[in-house]
Design a protein around this motif. Sequence first.
Motif, PDB file in Angstrom:
ATOM      1  N   VAL A 298       0.854  -1.187   0.000  1.00  0.00           N
ATOM      2  CA  VAL A 298       0.000   0.000   0.000  1.00  0.00           C
ATOM      3  C   VAL A 298       0.887   1.233   0.000  1.00  0.00           C
ATOM      4  CG1 VAL A 298      -1.913  -1.123   1.212  1.00  0.00           C
ATOM      5  CG2 VAL A 298      -0.147   0.034   2.525  1.00  0.00           C
ATOM      6  N   GLN A 299       0.322   2.355  -0.429  1.00  0.00           N
ATOM      7  CA  GLN A 299       1.087   3.601  -0.448  1.00  0.00           C
ATOM      8  C   GLN A 299       1.099   4.211   0.941  1.00  0.00           C
ATOM      9  OE1 GLN A 299       0.259   6.199  -3.726  1.00  0.00           O
ATOM     10  NE2 GLN A 299       1.046   8.006  -2.673  1.00  0.00           N
ATOM     11  N   ASP A 300       2.284   4.593   1.395  1.00  0.00           N
ATOM     12  CA  ASP A 300       2.414   5.223   2.704  1.00  0.00           C
ATOM     13  C   ASP A 300       1.651   6.546   2.729  1.00  0.00           C
ATOM     14  OD1 ASP A 300       3.986   5.134   5.362  1.00  0.00           O
ATOM     15  OD2 ASP A 300       4.322   7.173   4.604  1.00  0.00           O
ATOM     16  N   GLU A 301       0.977   6.815   3.868  1.00  0.00           N
ATOM     17  CA  GLU A 301       0.156   8.029   3.968  1.00  0.00           C
ATOM     18  C   GLU A 301       0.995   9.301   3.906  1.00  0.00           C
ATOM     19  OE1 GLU A 301      -2.170   7.825   7.497  1.00  0.00           O
ATOM     20  OE2 GLU A 301      -3.372   6.114   6.823  1.00  0.00           O
ATOM     21  N   ASN A 302       2.216   9.232   4.379  1.00  0.00           N
ATOM     22  CA  ASN A 302       3.045  10.449   4.480  1.00  0.00           C
ATOM     23  C   ASN A 302       4.063  10.597   3.365  1.00  0.00           C
ATOM     24  OD1 ASN A 302       1.779  11.114   6.981  1.00  0.00           O
ATOM     25  ND2 ASN A 302       3.093   9.587   7.993  1.00  0.00           N
ATOM     26  N   SER A 303       4.136   9.629   2.479  1.00  0.00           N
ATOM     27  CA  SER A 303       5.080   9.729   1.367  1.00  0.00           C
ATOM     28  C   SER A 303       4.562   8.903   0.207  1.00  0.00           C
ATOM     29  CB  SER A 303       6.468   9.218   1.798  1.00  0.00           C
ATOM     30  OG  SER A 303       6.423   7.816   1.991  1.00  0.00           O
ATOM     31  N   GLU A 309       1.413  -3.598   4.519  1.00  0.00           N
ATOM     32  CA  GLU A 309       0.550  -3.543   5.691  1.00  0.00           C
ATOM     33  C   GLU A 309      -0.441  -4.704   5.647  1.00  0.00           C
ATOM     34  OE1 GLU A 309      -1.562   0.082   6.143  1.00  0.00           O
ATOM     35  OE2 GLU A 309       0.226   1.312   6.476  1.00  0.00           O
TER      36      GLU A 309
END
Length: 608
Positions: A298-303, A309
């Motif tokens: 999944v794409q990290d929320e902050n980058s 995950e």
Amino acid sequence: MSDEQKNIDDGKRWQVDYDCNLVWEQTSKSNTNLNELKKLFGYAERFYDILPSSFEKSDGPYYKIILKPKDNWSSIPDMDDNLKRNFYEDTQEINVAFLTISNDTRENNKKGKEKIISSNLKNHINSIKLRCQGNLYYENLKNKVIIARYSYKQNEDIDKSLYIAFPEEVIGNGQKSYRVKCQNLKKARRYGIYADQSSEYKEVVFEADKLGIYIANREVLHEMRGNVGNVPDIDLVQNGEQKTCLHFLYNRIIFGAPGTGKSHKLEVDSRLFENNFERVTFHPNYSYAQFVGTYKPVQDENSADIVYEYVPGPFMRIYVKALNNPNDNFLLLIEEINRANVASVFGDVFQLLDRKNGISEYPVATTEDIKKYLIKELKCFKKKDSIGNESIKSFDEFSDDDIKKCMYMCVPSNMYIWATMNSADQGVFPMDTAFKRRWEFEYLSVNDDEQVAAIKDYVIPMCFKDNKADHYIGWDSLRTRINNILTSEKCKVNEDKLLGPFFISKNMLDEIKNNKEQIDELEVKDEASRTEKDNEALKDMHQKENNYIKAFESKVIMYLFEDVMKMRPENIFIGHHKKNGKMIFSEICKAFEQDGEGIFGIEDLENI
């Protein structure tokens, strides 16, 4: 005409819909004539036989109706033992007043919505009012039943409206109007029946198909005497406290032939859970990872970085919600459960389906990834500091119960798992006995009284000749005759392959019915008096008839040819076979367009 006049003169006003929203609709007055009353009581025939001499006029607005309980009423699944004790076991004569109830909002200016909300008119959007035509009291008239119909749209079908019933004692005070809270409409639409004892009138609000339940239990519902108990779709209010009656089975599979309304039944029953449910459809490639959960990129929320995950599936999402909210009920609804390999999809979760009082008897040890996810998501593992910031407890702070929740999975009693299954479909997976015995199976018959009553007025066009349908026949009559052929000695087809009442969808049946009514309305006119617009409309409607005939071919005939009688098509397409027609799909369809029901050897159905 000015825009202001248009806003007032178009015959519309602000109405209240069944979800208590203000909607700009044509001014509506519910149709409560004798024919509509007869249609409504058609929904009671699941419980009762309506005897001859019913619907004769009594005193005032009342009609006499004589009801005899069905011989098999004690096996009706919607009634548990608590209700059966209150059921009228003998033939009863009731006197029914069928009245109109309507929204009392006076504002008929489209621009006046804010005025309604901000002024004293707000009181009128919170309630609807029953207007009684004349006297309702009639002291010498016994067993009075007062039912009012509420519609916010013009010309609404009988099954779309809501009905408000009052106990006969409230009419003894001479009052001519009774206010009902609009919120009760919303709750009745959600639960099927809603009884509000907090109201001074003790009214009961219900949908048309719940009329039989209301008639059978009206004294209980109005007076709340005894334990109303396990009534599906009923939400009871007593002394202002809401109590939801959930008695449904925890692991439940609805199965039956195509068109028996399996998904619709679960859709209706799931209203009890409000928004606390999740629906998933199984398919051959569905897996444990999709159903329970697994690690995914999944794409990290902050980058923009990609991280891994644990992503929960529908089972895990509902499981966590149920544990976090023990006072609420949650539902996992599985469509087409046997289209996937259930042993593979459920995996070790299968063990949790053994339940006692709703709780898994044999907990399953969690994997490391599930353990970490539960610690992250369950409220019991969270703590707040002095300023309200939330964090996860340290392991030393875990209670014994906390440790059990992260070390073992155990389905709680507020989590329900329901599913639909169609064993007749091709390409389905078999279920082993161990899996089956952990579920309660509920069979929906192709001849369910309630569903058959719901389709009795539907028709199907036959034989497209001279650019229009040659005639119509009753859908239920045709379906029944086809099913009789399929179950005959020549075919010996199992019941799960027969045609259910809604094998042709209700939406299409409604379209056909409405299209025919419009055709009849235009064709009754003298041909010379029809306008060009009328003729164009008629041409379009006849083209729709052709479309409906083609739809019948692609649904019913293809199913019979490909799935049911693939090896012996001559045993179902009897008329076509007698004419030495080729037993190939395209030729059967051509014959159907010319001979209609004759391709099945059926020649004596009434033309409508």
